[in-house]
Design an enzyme around this catalytic site. Sequence first.
Site, PDB file in Angstrom:
ATOM      1  N   LYS B  76      52.879  77.995  14.983  1.00 39.93           N
ATOM      2  CA  LYS B  76      54.004  77.601  14.133  1.00 39.93           C
ATOM      3  C   LYS B  76      54.315  78.774  13.206  1.00 39.93           C
ATOM      4  CE  LYS B  76      55.468  73.891  10.943  1.00 39.93           C
ATOM      5  NZ  LYS B  76      55.074  72.628  10.261  1.00 39.93           N
ATOM      6  N   SER B 151      58.218  68.668  10.681  1.00 42.40           N
ATOM      7  CA  SER B 151      58.742  70.017  10.709  1.00 42.40           C
ATOM      8  C   SER B 151      58.208  70.873  11.862  1.00 42.40           C
ATOM      9  CB  SER B 151      58.395  70.709   9.387  1.00 42.40           C
ATOM     10  OG  SER B 151      56.994  70.876   9.285  1.00 42.40           O
ATOM     11  N   SER B 175      54.313  66.051   9.669  1.00 40.90           N
ATOM     12  CA  SER B 175      54.963  67.156  10.389  1.00 40.90           C
ATOM     13  C   SER B 175      54.303  67.563  11.699  1.00 40.90           C
ATOM     14  CB  SER B 175      55.073  68.386   9.485  1.00 40.90           C
ATOM     15  OG  SER B 175      56.188  68.252   8.629  1.00 40.90           O
TER      16      SER B 175
END
Lengths: 95, 484, 477
Positions: B76, B151, B175
Amino acid sequence: MSLSHDDVRKIALLARLAVNDADVDAYARNLSSILAFVEQMEAVATDHVTPMAHPQDTAQRMRDDAVTEADQHEKFQAIAPAVEAGLYLVPRVIE
Amino acid sequence: MHDKTIAELSAALARGEFSSVELTEHFLGRIESLDGGLNSFVTITGEQALAAAREADARRARGEAGPLTGVPMAHKDIFCTDGVRTTCGSKMLDNFIAPYDAGVVERFRAAGCPMLGKTNMDEFAMGSSNETSFHGPVKNPWDTGRVPGGSSGGSAAAVAARLTPSATGTDTGGSIRQPASLCGVTGMKPTYGRVSRWGMIAFASSLDQGGPMAASAEDCALLANVMCGFDGRDSTSIECADEDFTARLDEPLKGLRIGLPREFFGDGMAPGVAAAVDEAIGEYRKLGAEVKDVTLPNSGLSVPAYYVVAPAECSSNLARFDGVRYGYRCENPKDLMDLYTRSRGEGFGAEVKRRIMVGTYALSAGYFDAYYLKAQKVRRLIAEDFRKAFEDVDVIMGPTSPTTAFRLGEKTDDPVSMYLSDIYTIAVNLAGLPGMSIPAGFSDGLPVGLQLIGNYFEEARLLGVAHQYQLVTDWHQRIPGGFA
Amino acid sequence: MDWETVIGLEVHAQLATKSKIFSGASTAYGAAPNSQACAVDLGLPGVLPVLNREAVRMAVKFGLAIDAEIAPRSVFARKNYFYPDLPKGYQISQYELPVVGLGRIEIELEDGETKTIGITRAHLEEDAGKSLHEDFHGMSGIDLNRAGTPLLEIVSEPDMRSAKEAVAYLKKLHALVRYLEICDGNMQEGSFRCDANVSVRRKGTEKFGTRAEIKNINSFRFVERAINFEVERQIDILEGGGAVVQETRLFDPDKGETRSMRSKEEANDYRYFPDPDLLPLEIDSGFIEAVRGTLPELPDEKKHRFMTHYGLSAYDAGVLTASREMGDYYEAVVKACGGHAKLAANWVMGELSAALNKDNREITESPVSAEALGRMLARIEDNTISGKIAKDVFEAMWNGEGSADEVIEKKGLKQITDTGAIETIIDKVIADNPSQLEQYRAGKDKLFGFFVGQVMKATGGKANPAQVNDLLKRKLQ
């Protein structure tokens, strides 16, 4: 809590965020609805509740006093917007 | 190769069926040909990945390979990667070449996992749909008109589309779990303090926790073995011995006590989600688990409390982005104030600015007690609810998200409705507990996730509970059309 | 109408750790710009703080020395504000729960009385960097080497009533942190900085007046001048019917005045909250007792010991214990001279201090070691040299001409103590001055001094004065 345009400008200044005049109204509405939403918390009594700042109930760990970091300023300053003579440059600081 | 689990890939590498270079090339090829329509990657690091793959092959030849050596992955874009652009989904850091590796990145590097690239995400991890990313939204591989969740939407979509065997994610309010649910993959948020936050760009420090995302629970266990562990550079990292998270995968579920929180099965849940979750619970009954009701009376206040605590912490965490030492700096600042307000005003997107302002307000003189302190007290009540519930049950289950993936743009104008997308996940972060989302069926062709919540440090049990379900179901093996 | 001054001081003492409070970067002074600002000090995205145990140990040491309560649990908070020398946009400090609670310090006033000054609290925090205002094309330069240096902020009660008391308190505190070896006390380099909260009120009233905070006064002398200026300014305002404004003011040493710092006054709202990157600091009794075991003899204890053990006056003992180095030097002199405490005190406070002052040296930089001085004093005591000659010997030693014995030997300064030799000289002086002898014997006692002078002159000052007196008296009768 409903926020006025003035409130929004004050908060934005405190947070050092430039907000376009055209956007102030939308921020006021959105922030007001968020605040109204979070105010649901008032529904529960918390007078004798200890605030919880951390998920764990543990104590701060301490490290030994030893210099472990080497000079890396060239690497760090390679990504800086403005440097000169090893210093970070900013518009004049007035004392 | 891409339909294999990490365990299978690892075994194939060990048998010499293919090399890490071949495997890495395969996934890089998939990213190149398939990610155009998804936008799940922000940065692709092909050359570095292949160099790492060559090193992994050499390591294997020397007989020094570990379980994950040579298996590529993605990070990420919230994790700092030395020498590689780390944007956190923001214009603010669009030009930011991180000068150091995050603890998590170091660990996977040391394990010999080539990094394919950095995955897209909501700006500074603030969002539940990936639509706040400066790099544009990620599309859900099951329906590209829909969001992947957020997210960690880029990581979830990339794993779902099998562009990478696994990806790291972070979970501040859901997330990892919510996008895992919306994209039909398996994701785990470990107990707060299990995964080092060093080099993980902070959103809300007391809630943020990194975790693995992959196709299966077994894969997540293998990833957790690398990812979790003490890091002296993070004061909140828990000092405990490294654990083998695969240890309980084979544990039978007979007698397992599953708690269903009444509050998670109310009106808010879409019927298709409810049906899939019910069916999954039924499957667990068949596996010998005992199901009982539990109550989390204050969980309804978790979203309000979260939207004070998280913005408060973020308003302070994001103060460092000031255009002085790195990141975006506005053109020709006329004075110091102008430098600050324009660099930040132009560098941050609307949702980030909203949250900074909410947090600034909640901490300001006169409002601190009513908002911040109140939220911290509610947080305590929520954690207490879980403590009581875990006196009676081993695992808590329920939906991960109230709906399946929603349409792009559907909730962007209404922040509060977007926030409610995390209504079942947020309480777990406030309490600091471990939680997972696993694929549990479909509703109208869109994946539904089942959420598993464990007691503190019970990740191994949680992974075992998930794995046993995955042994008798194949939801986690489904690959969206066009990505097979 | 009489006015009363009310002063409280906030002192920032940089703790003498090797590395920073939350990072492993060096705290050494004077390095090239930003060469000691590591990723944590720069506030790079993703970095985290880890607390330096030594900084905590030093804070506890200070707390024990001022008889304060050490908090079993204290909390680090973030003080949020934007400034270029503050990389993270917040300073990690302690707010509601400081590590050191209420304590006290005793100061000596000019009239010899002592006064107790309360210390409200002392807390740990990180220092900021520095803005350099030299012109870089109209820009300022930021050096973050200092950022993250551990500070102990020591906040006094508003217990001081004059600038002199404030200086006495500050000097006492300065001596204390150096005794404890927790701060080098270097005010020029900013290791020990002082802000003063000053207000005035009519004598007899209880309510405090509105205060002004005077920032960064970097010498003892400036503290006195800044406070005196500020007191006059406030009295002028009040007597003119005006009102003092609560504000931050900067002392300008060139003009000797304080001026308003309007730029710092924009409605600050620091939004303190517990730092989520740090857990509560817990200090158990084991930690405290371990620190207590390292406490040195404190200034007041040392002073008391000097009075009882060496028989010194309160004044002398006070001067000789003003710094740990001074006390150590004195005791080494006493030891080397064979225990002549009063003589040693006179020399350390007299000749030595004067010479140090003249050359602008610290006692640790004295060219004459305590042992060397002590051995010289032993030569006075064993009558090898007179006190008067000793001053010449000391000067030669100061100038690097060798030890006392070498100087005495080389310059032939040894006293003449041979009675026969002195008698021979006396006889010759008497023989050479018959008229003075006659007048003396006729009752002009004053002339005794004349004879002494003649004898000393004849011996080049080396005759033992006491012996000369005795012998002369007998011979002149």
